[in-house]
Design a protein around this motif. Structure first.
Motif, PDB file in Angstrom:
ATOM      1  N   THR A   1      30.771  38.530  35.054  1.00  0.00           N
ATOM      2  CA  THR A   1      29.626  39.256  35.608  1.00  0.00           C
ATOM      3  C   THR A   1      28.955  38.482  36.735  1.00  0.00           C
ATOM      4  O   THR A   1      28.542  39.066  37.744  1.00  0.00           O
ATOM      5  N   ILE A   2      28.840  37.165  36.594  1.00  0.00           N
ATOM      6  CA  ILE A   2      28.237  36.373  37.663  1.00  0.00           C
ATOM      7  C   ILE A   2      29.192  36.280  38.850  1.00  0.00           C
ATOM      8  O   ILE A   2      28.772  36.349  40.016  1.00  0.00           O
ATOM      9  N   ALA A   3      30.479  36.140  38.591  1.00  0.00           N
ATOM     10  CA  ALA A   3      31.461  36.118  39.669  1.00  0.00           C
ATOM     11  C   ALA A   3      31.401  37.416  40.475  1.00  0.00           C
ATOM     12  O   ALA A   3      31.463  37.396  41.715  1.00  0.00           O
ATOM     13  N   ALA A   4      31.272  38.557  39.789  1.00  0.00           N
ATOM     14  CA  ALA A   4      31.171  39.843  40.492  1.00  0.00           C
ATOM     15  C   ALA A   4      29.886  39.925  41.306  1.00  0.00           C
ATOM     16  O   ALA A   4      29.881  40.447  42.434  1.00  0.00           O
ATOM     17  N   TRP A   5      28.785  39.414  40.756  1.00  0.00           N
ATOM     18  CA  TRP A   5      27.515  39.390  41.498  1.00  0.00           C
ATOM     19  C   TRP A   5      27.666  38.557  42.767  1.00  0.00           C
ATOM     20  O   TRP A   5      27.205  38.956  43.841  1.00  0.00           O
ATOM     21  N   LEU A   6      28.308  37.404  42.639  1.00  0.00           N
ATOM     22  CA  LEU A   6      28.535  36.554  43.807  1.00  0.00           C
ATOM     23  C   LEU A   6      29.424  37.262  44.827  1.00  0.00           C
ATOM     24  O   LEU A   6      29.175  37.196  46.039  1.00  0.00           O
ATOM     25  N   ALA A   7      30.462  37.954  44.361  1.00  0.00           N
ATOM     26  CA  ALA A   7      31.374  38.647  45.266  1.00  0.00           C
ATOM     27  C   ALA A   7      30.649  39.739  46.046  1.00  0.00           C
ATOM     28  O   ALA A   7      30.915  39.951  47.234  1.00  0.00           O
ATOM     29  N   ASP A   8      29.720  40.426  45.397  1.00  0.00           N
ATOM     30  CA  ASP A   8      28.902  41.410  46.110  1.00  0.00           C
ATOM     31  C   ASP A   8      28.013  40.724  47.143  1.00  0.00           C
ATOM     32  O   ASP A   8      27.805  41.235  48.244  1.00  0.00           O
ATOM     33  N   ARG A   9      27.510  39.565  46.777  1.00  0.00           N
ATOM     34  CA  ARG A   9      26.533  38.865  47.606  1.00  0.00           C
ATOM     35  C   ARG A   9      27.161  38.274  48.878  1.00  0.00           C
ATOM     36  O   ARG A   9      26.528  38.269  49.934  1.00  0.00           O
TER      37      ARG A   9
ATOM     38  N   GLY B   1      33.186  36.802  52.837  1.00  0.00           N
ATOM     39  CA  GLY B   1      33.123  35.736  51.843  1.00  0.00           C
ATOM     40  C   GLY B   1      34.261  35.789  50.854  1.00  0.00           C
ATOM     41  O   GLY B   1      35.118  36.673  50.884  1.00  0.00           O
ATOM     42  N   GLU B   2      34.270  34.807  49.950  1.00  0.00           N
ATOM     43  CA  GLU B   2      35.319  34.715  48.929  1.00  0.00           C
ATOM     44  C   GLU B   2      34.740  34.083  47.680  1.00  0.00           C
ATOM     45  O   GLU B   2      33.939  33.144  47.754  1.00  0.00           O
ATOM     46  N   VAL B   3      35.138  34.599  46.526  1.00  0.00           N
ATOM     47  CA  VAL B   3      34.747  34.021  45.242  1.00  0.00           C
ATOM     48  C   VAL B   3      36.009  33.796  44.421  1.00  0.00           C
ATOM     49  O   VAL B   3      36.838  34.704  44.283  1.00  0.00           O
ATOM     50  N   ILE B   4      36.154  32.582  43.902  1.00  0.00           N
ATOM     51  CA  ILE B   4      37.240  32.260  42.983  1.00  0.00           C
ATOM     52  C   ILE B   4      36.637  32.119  41.585  1.00  0.00           C
ATOM     53  O   ILE B   4      35.686  31.355  41.383  1.00  0.00           O
ATOM     54  N   ALA B   5      37.174  32.863  40.632  1.00  0.00           N
ATOM     55  CA  ALA B   5      36.719  32.809  39.242  1.00  0.00           C
ATOM     56  C   ALA B   5      37.818  32.186  38.399  1.00  0.00           C
ATOM     57  O   ALA B   5      38.956  32.657  38.419  1.00  0.00           O
ATOM     58  N   THR B   6      37.486  31.132  37.672  1.00  0.00           N
ATOM     59  CA  THR B   6      38.477  30.460  36.828  1.00  0.00           C
ATOM     60  C   THR B   6      38.069  30.547  35.363  1.00  0.00           C
ATOM     61  O   THR B   6      36.886  30.617  35.036  1.00  0.00           O
ATOM     62  N   ASP B   7      39.065  30.539  34.500  1.00  0.00           N
ATOM     63  CA  ASP B   7      38.815  30.493  33.065  1.00  0.00           C
ATOM     64  C   ASP B   7      40.129  30.133  32.372  1.00  0.00           C
ATOM     65  O   ASP B   7      41.211  30.422  32.889  1.00  0.00           O
ATOM     66  N   VAL B   8      40.013  29.493  31.213  1.00  0.00           N
ATOM     67  CA  VAL B   8      41.212  29.210  30.417  1.00  0.00           C
ATOM     68  C   VAL B   8      41.884  30.517  30.002  1.00  0.00           C
ATOM     69  O   VAL B   8      43.110  30.628  29.993  1.00  0.00           O
ATOM     70  N   LYS B   9      41.069  31.513  29.676  1.00  0.00           N
ATOM     71  CA  LYS B   9      41.565  32.833  29.286  1.00  0.00           C
ATOM     72  C   LYS B   9      40.733  33.875  30.029  1.00  0.00           C
ATOM     73  O   LYS B   9      39.702  34.331  29.528  1.00  0.00           O
ATOM     74  N   PRO B  10      41.175  34.272  31.240  1.00  0.00           N
ATOM     75  CA  PRO B  10      40.334  35.091  32.112  1.00  0.00           C
ATOM     76  C   PRO B  10      40.495  36.597  31.944  1.00  0.00           C
ATOM     77  O   PRO B  10      40.120  37.365  32.828  1.00  0.00           O
ATOM     78  N   GLN B  11      41.034  37.043  30.814  1.00  0.00           N
ATOM     79  CA  GLN B  11      41.379  38.451  30.684  1.00  0.00           C
ATOM     80  C   GLN B  11      40.167  39.386  30.699  1.00  0.00           C
ATOM     81  O   GLN B  11      40.310  40.597  30.910  1.00  0.00           O
ATOM     82  N   HIS B  12      38.954  38.851  30.482  1.00  0.00           N
ATOM     83  CA  HIS B  12      37.770  39.711  30.453  1.00  0.00           C
ATOM     84  C   HIS B  12      37.140  39.885  31.830  1.00  0.00           C
ATOM     85  O   HIS B  12      36.175  40.645  31.971  1.00  0.00           O
TER      86      HIS B  12
ATOM     87  N   PRO C   1      38.483  43.248  37.921  1.00  0.00           N
ATOM     88  CA  PRO C   1      38.888  43.103  39.326  1.00  0.00           C
ATOM     89  C   PRO C   1      37.750  43.414  40.289  1.00  0.00           C
ATOM     90  O   PRO C   1      36.879  44.246  40.002  1.00  0.00           O
ATOM     91  N   HIS C   2      37.766  42.733  41.408  1.00  0.00           N
ATOM     92  CA  HIS C   2      36.797  42.957  42.486  1.00  0.00           C
ATOM     93  C   HIS C   2      37.523  42.603  43.789  1.00  0.00           C
ATOM     94  O   HIS C   2      38.280  41.628  43.819  1.00  0.00           O
ATOM     95  N   PRO C   3      37.317  43.360  44.858  1.00  0.00           N
ATOM     96  CA  PRO C   3      38.082  43.117  46.087  1.00  0.00           C
ATOM     97  C   PRO C   3      37.884  41.736  46.702  1.00  0.00           C
ATOM     98  O   PRO C   3      38.764  41.257  47.437  1.00  0.00           O
ATOM     99  N   ARG C   4      36.755  41.086  46.426  1.00  0.00           N
ATOM    100  CA  ARG C   4      36.539  39.748  46.996  1.00  0.00           C
ATOM    101  C   ARG C   4      36.565  38.669  45.925  1.00  0.00           C
ATOM    102  O   ARG C   4      36.000  37.585  46.102  1.00  0.00           O
ATOM    103  N   LEU C   5      37.243  38.960  44.815  1.00  0.00           N
ATOM    104  CA  LEU C   5      37.287  38.029  43.699  1.00  0.00           C
ATOM    105  C   LEU C   5      38.730  37.659  43.383  1.00  0.00           C
ATOM    106  O   LEU C   5      39.559  38.527  43.112  1.00  0.00           O
ATOM    107  N   THR C   6      39.009  36.361  43.426  1.00  0.00           N
ATOM    108  CA  THR C   6      40.318  35.840  43.025  1.00  0.00           C
ATOM    109  C   THR C   6      40.176  35.210  41.650  1.00  0.00           C
ATOM    110  O   THR C   6      39.345  34.321  41.458  1.00  0.00           O
ATOM    111  N   VAL C   7      40.953  35.673  40.699  1.00  0.00           N
ATOM    112  CA  VAL C   7      40.861  35.190  39.320  1.00  0.00           C
ATOM    113  C   VAL C   7      42.038  34.272  39.039  1.00  0.00           C
ATOM    114  O   VAL C   7      43.202  34.633  39.291  1.00  0.00           O
ATOM    115  N   ILE C   8      41.747  33.081  38.517  1.00  0.00           N
ATOM    116  CA  ILE C   8      42.770  32.075  38.253  1.00  0.00           C
ATOM    117  C   ILE C   8      42.675  31.609  36.804  1.00  0.00           C
ATOM    118  O   ILE C   8      41.581  31.294  36.321  1.00  0.00           O
ATOM    119  N   ARG C   9      43.807  31.586  36.120  1.00  0.00           N
ATOM    120  CA  ARG C   9      43.861  30.952  34.796  1.00  0.00           C
ATOM    121  C   ARG C   9      43.840  29.442  35.016  1.00  0.00           C
ATOM    122  O   ARG C   9      44.744  28.893  35.646  1.00  0.00           O
TER     123      ARG C   9
END
Length: 272
Positions: free
Chosen positions: A63-71, A76-87, A90-98
């Motif tokens: 949710t914070i990554a999506a807020w940043l991507a809107d902002r 701009g670009e936002v990279i979101a990382t998590d050990v288990k990022p399945q939750h 998708p967002h057009p300016r959000l790159t999700v990395i395990r």
């Protein structure tokens, strides 16, 4: 949004809560309901410019990554990382990395903003990870680290059943034992400020945020779903089955009013 992710018995990801658990999405959404309004306001005050490059470490529900991507806008670009990022949605300016922030190399490049919430307190290498995050900032970049303090014993403000005071005190003892068994530093939230200063960041500032919640919302839902997920560990730590059942029921009662557990929010800036 960062969250407690991983598995309590995996030494590489020693988090108390697991993103694969049946109630994981509800735990994450409860955290978001409780914290997002403050975190986004704090980020807005710190300044997230259009065209910024941001890293959300331990994104949880995203949710914070999506807020940043809107902002940050289309440049701009936002990279979101998590050990288990399945939750993370998708967002057009959000790159999700395990990504395991404790063991994997940091994403390449430098960032204008890095945010981590309720992540480093669960990582034994927290000071080293903090230094790596600080080192990944661009000149003038901002690091915001937010950590929860596991304080439940004095959180009941109003209740239809006075037993709630004792049960939430028992829950605090149990949850702190579970966290400690998973190498969580229960005092880390109060050491972040000095640790961040020690990395060489400047203008380090800490704020503390809480507000009240009624049963079935915010921190009450966090207790409800969190205690369900961790019921075996809480029982092993000495919490009685009757208390766990009572907590699960009263945490949904709208007559219960609880003060949210404290969020300590610490920011620092890399010299230009």
């Amino acid at each position: 949004m960062s969250a407690h992710t991983g598995h309590p018995h995996d030494p590489a990801t020693p988090y108390a809560f697991d993103n694969d658990a049946p109630d994981a999405d509800r735990v994450l959404s409860s955290l978001g309901e409780m914290l997002d309004e403050y975190t986004t306001a704090r980020l807005a005050r710190l300044g997230v410019a259009e065209g910024a490059r941001c890293l959300e470490a331990g994104a949880g529900a995203g949710t914070i990554a999506a807020w940043l991507a809107d902002r940050v806008g289309p440049e701009g670009e936002v990279i979101a990382t998590d050990v288990k990022p399945q939750h993370v949605r998708p967002h057009p300016r959000l790159t999700v990395i395990r990504h395991n922030v404790a063991a994997d190399p940091m994403p390449a490049g430098s960032f204008d903003l890095i945010h981590a919430r309720a992540v480093l307190q669960h990582v034994p290498q927290r000071r080293e990870v903090l230094a790596r995050l600080a080192g990944s900032l661009a000149p003038g970049g901002v690091l915001l680290v937010e950590e929860l303090e596991a304080r439940w014993a004095a959180s009941v403000l109003d209740t239809p059943d006075p037993r709630a005071h004792d049960v939430f005190a028992a829950y605090e003892r149990g949850i702190r034992a579970v966290l400690r068994a998973n190498d969580n530093d229960l005092d880390w939230c109060r050491h972040v400020h000095a640790a961040m200063t020690g990395t060489g960041l400047s203008r380090v500032e800490t704020e503390v945020w809480q507000r009240s919640w009624s049963g079935g919302t915010g921190v009450c839902l966090l207790a409800h779903f969190g205690s369900r997920e961790l019921a075996p560990q809480l029982s092993e730590a000495g919490m009685e089955a009757g208390d766990l059942h009572f907590l699960a029921e009263i945490s949904l009662d709208p007559r219960l009013v609880m003060l949210g557990i404290p969020l300590l929010s610490t920011s620092g800036v890399r010299a230009e």
